[in-house]
Design a protein around this motif. Structure first.
Motif, PDB file in Angstrom:
ATOM      1  N   HIS A   1     -21.862  80.560 -58.875  1.00 27.67           N
ATOM      2  CA  HIS A   1     -21.476  79.148 -58.992  1.00 27.67           C
ATOM      3  C   HIS A   1     -20.526  78.927 -60.163  1.00 27.67           C
ATOM      4  O   HIS A   1     -19.541  78.192 -60.060  1.00 27.67           O
ATOM      5  CB  HIS A   1     -22.707  78.269 -59.151  1.00 27.67           C
ATOM      6  N   ALA A   2     -20.828  79.574 -61.286  1.00 29.69           N
ATOM      7  CA  ALA A   2     -19.961  79.417 -62.463  1.00 29.69           C
ATOM      8  C   ALA A   2     -18.561  79.938 -62.173  1.00 29.69           C
ATOM      9  O   ALA A   2     -17.567  79.288 -62.505  1.00 29.69           O
ATOM     10  CB  ALA A   2     -20.574  80.149 -63.656  1.00 29.69           C
ATOM     11  N   TYR A   3     -18.476  81.091 -61.556  1.00 32.33           N
ATOM     12  CA  TYR A   3     -17.166  81.637 -61.213  1.00 32.33           C
ATOM     13  C   TYR A   3     -16.427  80.724 -60.243  1.00 32.33           C
ATOM     14  O   TYR A   3     -15.219  80.502 -60.368  1.00 32.33           O
ATOM     15  CB  TYR A   3     -17.312  83.030 -60.611  1.00 32.33           C
ATOM     16  N   ALA A   4     -17.154  80.197 -59.258  1.00 34.62           N
ATOM     17  CA  ALA A   4     -16.520  79.324 -58.266  1.00 34.62           C
ATOM     18  C   ALA A   4     -15.989  78.047 -58.906  1.00 34.62           C
ATOM     19  O   ALA A   4     -14.993  77.484 -58.442  1.00 34.62           O
ATOM     20  CB  ALA A   4     -17.511  78.986 -57.155  1.00 34.62           C
ATOM     21  N   SER A   5     -16.640  77.587 -59.968  1.00 34.18           N
ATOM     22  CA  SER A   5     -16.195  76.364 -60.646  1.00 34.18           C
ATOM     23  C   SER A   5     -14.864  76.569 -61.358  1.00 34.18           C
ATOM     24  O   SER A   5     -14.129  75.616 -61.607  1.00 34.18           O
ATOM     25  CB  SER A   5     -17.239  75.898 -61.662  1.00 34.18           C
ATOM     26  N   ASN A   6     -14.574  77.813 -61.731  1.00 33.79           N
ATOM     27  CA  ASN A   6     -13.367  78.156 -62.487  1.00 33.79           C
ATOM     28  C   ASN A   6     -13.308  77.425 -63.819  1.00 33.79           C
ATOM     29  O   ASN A   6     -12.241  77.242 -64.399  1.00 33.79           O
ATOM     30  CB  ASN A   6     -12.101  77.862 -61.674  1.00 33.79           C
ATOM     31  N   ASP A   7     -14.457  76.988 -64.319  1.00 31.58           N
ATOM     32  CA  ASP A   7     -14.524  76.265 -65.582  1.00 31.58           C
ATOM     33  C   ASP A   7     -14.911  77.242 -66.690  1.00 31.58           C
ATOM     34  O   ASP A   7     -16.002  77.828 -66.647  1.00 31.58           O
ATOM     35  CB  ASP A   7     -15.553  75.140 -65.494  1.00 31.58           C
ATOM     36  N   PRO A   8     -14.055  77.441 -67.679  1.00 34.04           N
ATOM     37  CA  PRO A   8     -14.338  78.458 -68.697  1.00 34.04           C
ATOM     38  C   PRO A   8     -15.605  78.187 -69.502  1.00 34.04           C
ATOM     39  O   PRO A   8     -16.310  79.128 -69.876  1.00 34.04           O
ATOM     40  CB  PRO A   8     -13.091  78.442 -69.579  1.00 34.04           C
ATOM     41  N   TYR A   9     -15.895  76.928 -69.784  1.00 34.90           N
ATOM     42  CA  TYR A   9     -17.110  76.626 -70.546  1.00 34.90           C
ATOM     43  C   TYR A   9     -18.359  76.979 -69.747  1.00 34.90           C
ATOM     44  O   TYR A   9     -19.321  77.521 -70.291  1.00 34.90           O
ATOM     45  CB  TYR A   9     -17.141  75.143 -70.938  1.00 34.90           C
ATOM     46  N   LEU A  10     -18.344  76.687 -68.458  1.00 34.63           N
ATOM     47  CA  LEU A  10     -19.499  77.004 -67.628  1.00 34.63           C
ATOM     48  C   LEU A  10     -19.627  78.505 -67.425  1.00 34.63           C
ATOM     49  O   LEU A  10     -20.735  79.049 -67.452  1.00 34.63           O
ATOM     50  CB  LEU A  10     -19.399  76.288 -66.281  1.00 34.63           C
ATOM     51  N   ILE A  11     -18.510  79.195 -67.231  1.00 30.00           N
ATOM     52  CA  ILE A  11     -18.544  80.649 -67.094  1.00 30.00           C
ATOM     53  C   ILE A  11     -19.110  81.283 -68.363  1.00 30.00           C
ATOM     54  O   ILE A  11     -19.996  82.137 -68.307  1.00 30.00           O
ATOM     55  CB  ILE A  11     -17.139  81.189 -66.792  1.00 30.00           C
ATOM     56  N   ALA A  12     -18.616  80.843 -69.506  1.00 31.06           N
ATOM     57  CA  ALA A  12     -19.082  81.393 -70.777  1.00 31.06           C
ATOM     58  C   ALA A  12     -20.565  81.130 -70.983  1.00 31.06           C
ATOM     59  O   ALA A  12     -21.332  82.028 -71.366  1.00 31.06           O
ATOM     60  CB  ALA A  12     -18.276  80.790 -71.924  1.00 31.06           C
ATOM     61  N   ALA A  13     -20.985  79.891 -70.731  1.00 25.18           N
ATOM     62  CA  ALA A  13     -22.385  79.535 -70.940  1.00 25.18           C
ATOM     63  C   ALA A  13     -23.297  80.301 -69.996  1.00 25.18           C
ATOM     64  O   ALA A  13     -24.398  80.709 -70.371  1.00 25.18           O
ATOM     65  CB  ALA A  13     -22.567  78.034 -70.739  1.00 25.18           C
ATOM     66  N   THR A  14     -22.849  80.514 -68.756  1.00 27.75           N
ATOM     67  CA  THR A  14     -23.695  81.180 -67.770  1.00 27.75           C
ATOM     68  C   THR A  14     -23.830  82.666 -68.066  1.00 27.75           C
ATOM     69  O   THR A  14     -24.922  83.238 -67.955  1.00 27.75           O
ATOM     70  CB  THR A  14     -23.131  80.967 -66.356  1.00 27.75           C
ATOM     71  N   LEU A  15     -22.741  83.301 -68.460  1.00 29.91           N
ATOM     72  CA  LEU A  15     -22.843  84.700 -68.872  1.00 29.91           C
ATOM     73  C   LEU A  15     -23.765  84.834 -70.084  1.00 29.91           C
ATOM     74  O   LEU A  15     -24.609  85.734 -70.140  1.00 29.91           O
ATOM     75  CB  LEU A  15     -21.452  85.245 -69.202  1.00 29.91           C
ATOM     76  N   ASP A  16     -23.619  83.941 -71.032  1.00 27.62           N
ATOM     77  CA  ASP A  16     -24.466  83.957 -72.226  1.00 27.62           C
ATOM     78  C   ASP A  16     -25.930  83.798 -71.847  1.00 27.62           C
ATOM     79  O   ASP A  16     -26.802  84.517 -72.337  1.00 27.62           O
ATOM     80  CB  ASP A  16     -24.012  82.832 -73.152  1.00 27.62           C
ATOM     81  N   ALA A  17     -26.201  82.852 -70.970  1.00 28.69           N
ATOM     82  CA  ALA A  17     -27.587  82.570 -70.594  1.00 28.69           C
ATOM     83  C   ALA A  17     -28.224  83.722 -69.835  1.00 28.69           C
ATOM     84  O   ALA A  17     -29.438  83.914 -69.895  1.00 28.69           O
ATOM     85  CB  ALA A  17     -27.635  81.296 -69.745  1.00 28.69           C
ATOM     86  N   ASN A  18     -27.415  84.484 -69.119  1.00 26.78           N
ATOM     87  CA  ASN A  18     -27.942  85.550 -68.264  1.00 26.78           C
ATOM     88  C   ASN A  18     -27.856  86.939 -68.887  1.00 26.78           C
ATOM     89  O   ASN A  18     -28.234  87.914 -68.251  1.00 26.78           O
ATOM     90  CB  ASN A  18     -27.173  85.562 -66.936  1.00 26.78           C
ATOM     91  N   ILE A  19     -27.371  87.037 -70.090  1.00 28.53           N
ATOM     92  CA  ILE A  19     -27.051  88.351 -70.635  1.00 28.53           C
ATOM     93  C   ILE A  19     -28.240  89.299 -70.688  1.00 28.53           C
ATOM     94  O   ILE A  19     -28.105  90.511 -70.470  1.00 28.53           O
ATOM     95  CB  ILE A  19     -26.387  88.226 -72.026  1.00 28.53           C
ATOM     96  N   ASP A  20     -29.428  88.794 -70.932  1.00 26.33           N
ATOM     97  CA  ASP A  20     -30.594  89.680 -70.977  1.00 26.33           C
ATOM     98  C   ASP A  20     -30.889  90.306 -69.623  1.00 26.33           C
ATOM     99  O   ASP A  20     -31.486  91.380 -69.548  1.00 26.33           O
ATOM    100  CB  ASP A  20     -31.821  88.918 -71.466  1.00 26.33           C
ATOM    101  N   PHE A  21     -30.467  89.634 -68.555  1.00 26.72           N
ATOM    102  CA  PHE A  21     -30.736  90.146 -67.218  1.00 26.72           C
ATOM    103  C   PHE A  21     -29.794  91.277 -66.815  1.00 26.72           C
ATOM    104  O   PHE A  21     -30.097  92.039 -65.910  1.00 26.72           O
ATOM    105  CB  PHE A  21     -30.647  89.016 -66.189  1.00 26.72           C
ATOM    106  N   PHE A  22     -28.623  91.368 -67.452  1.00 28.16           N
ATOM    107  CA  PHE A  22     -27.704  92.450 -67.097  1.00 28.16           C
ATOM    108  C   PHE A  22     -27.341  93.318 -68.298  1.00 28.16           C
ATOM    109  O   PHE A  22     -26.377  94.078 -68.262  1.00 28.16           O
ATOM    110  CB  PHE A  22     -26.445  91.911 -66.416  1.00 28.16           C
ATOM    111  N   ALA A  23     -28.135  93.238 -69.349  1.00 29.99           N
ATOM    112  CA  ALA A  23     -27.843  94.005 -70.569  1.00 29.99           C
ATOM    113  C   ALA A  23     -27.742  95.500 -70.290  1.00 29.99           C
ATOM    114  O   ALA A  23     -26.845  96.178 -70.801  1.00 29.99           O
ATOM    115  CB  ALA A  23     -28.914  93.734 -71.625  1.00 29.99           C
ATOM    116  N   GLU A  24     -28.638  96.015 -69.475  1.00 27.17           N
ATOM    117  CA  GLU A  24     -28.658  97.450 -69.229  1.00 27.17           C
ATOM    118  C   GLU A  24     -27.392  97.936 -68.539  1.00 27.17           C
ATOM    119  O   GLU A  24     -26.980  99.080 -68.713  1.00 27.17           O
ATOM    120  CB  GLU A  24     -29.891  97.814 -68.390  1.00 27.17           C
TER     121      GLU A  24
END
Length: 299
Positions: free
Chosen positions: A188-211
């Motif tokens: 959804h964040a990527y589809a929005s093409n909104d940099p603030y939302l993309i940044a926030a979503t990657l930040d929020a999910n980082i523990d899930f893809f850290a490995e």
């Protein structure tokens, strides 16, 4: 990096105030969420909502949130901006209203009078100017929204009156996403093409893809460094690293005034022996953001 360095890096990460840093609080009706104790880096975590039905645009045209983002970045009075933005859910206005509020809370207590004109170095002068200008833009926010509950109540009230926001969910409390929703949130964040939302979503999910970013992050030993790399990637995605108020705030609070660039400020706190890993991780995070790649989510 040894566990002994954790406190130093965590304190640095919190003090820096990573992009959308901020107040993760449950609403009055909710029990405290375990993730509410995580570092401030979680920011506007999971501030997502499917785009409004029927919202289409001509291929190649700016996304519907672009005009709102421009207003947010150039607003001369954030109180007026917040009130107006809340009435524009189709543009992601409530998402940006929340970001504006948090930005104002970050700088509210900074003392731009700390140093006299005689002993101000160039960086401290920049801090006084940048933070002072931002405080002026935030001058009326506290009168309308004296605390976080007030602004979240206003957001919930606005959501209840009309169409859902294109970016901000309707829960009120902006809690981190679950592992199960991570892929959908990133899509959804990527589809929005909104940099603030993309940044926030990657930040929020980082523990899930850290490995997936490296073997070093399979355990918690290097997670503080990962969060710091994410914070720099965030400012690069958004485009506000240079002359960053987040790099300058610590300067006003008595820390060394060495750089106005957030990238340089953060990297200087990384031990020399860990900078290669830091740089590699930051570049990988930027690649994920720019290529709109969904990282492998651990289960």
């Amino acid at each position: 990096m040894r566990n002994a360095r954790w406190p130093v890096l965590i304190l640095a990460a919190v003090a820096i105030g990573l992009l959308l840093s901020f107040f993760i609080r449950p609403s009055d009706q909710e029990a405290p969420h375990p993730a509410a104790t995580q570092p401030a880096r979680m920011a506007v975590a999971n501030a997502l909502h499917p785009a409004a039905p029927g919202a289409t645009r001509v291929p190649g045209s700016p996304p519907p949130t672009a005009a709102m983002r421009q207003r947010f970045e150039t607003a001369e009075n954030y109180a007026a901006f917040i009130q107006d933005a809340m009435q524009r859910p189709e543009e992601g206005g409530r998402f940006y209203a929340w970001i504006a509020y948090v930005r104002c809370m970050e700088v509210a207590r900074a003392d731009t009078r700390r140093a006299s004109a005689a002993d101000r170095g160039a960086v401290l002068q920049a801090a006084v100017r940048v933070i002072g200008e931002l405080q002026h833009r935030c001058r009326d926010v506290a009168a309308y929204y004296p605390d976080e509950r007030a602004v979240q109540a206003a957001l919930r009230y606005s959501n209840a009156r009309g169409a859902p926001d294109a970016l901000l969910n309707e829960r009120g409390a902006l809690l981190p996403p679950s592992r199960e929703t991570s892929v959908a949130d990133l899509q959804h964040a990527y589809a929005s093409n909104d940099p603030y939302l993309i940044a926030a979503t990657l930040d929020a999910n980082i523990d899930f893809f850290a490995e997936s970013l490296g073997e070093e992050f399979r355990t918690g030993d290097e997670r503080p460094l990962l969060y710091m790399a994410m914070s720099v990637a965030v400012c690069e995605i958004v485009g506000d690293c240079a002359n960053s108020y987040r790099a300058l705030l610590p300067c006003l609070n008595g820390a060394a005034c060495e750089s106005t660039d957030y990238r340089e400020y953060v990297r200087a706190t990384v031990p020399p022996e860990s900078r290669e890993l830091f740089d590699k991780t930051r570049k990988r995070l930027l690649q994920i953001a720019r290529e709109r790649a969904i990282p492998q989510i651990a289960h």
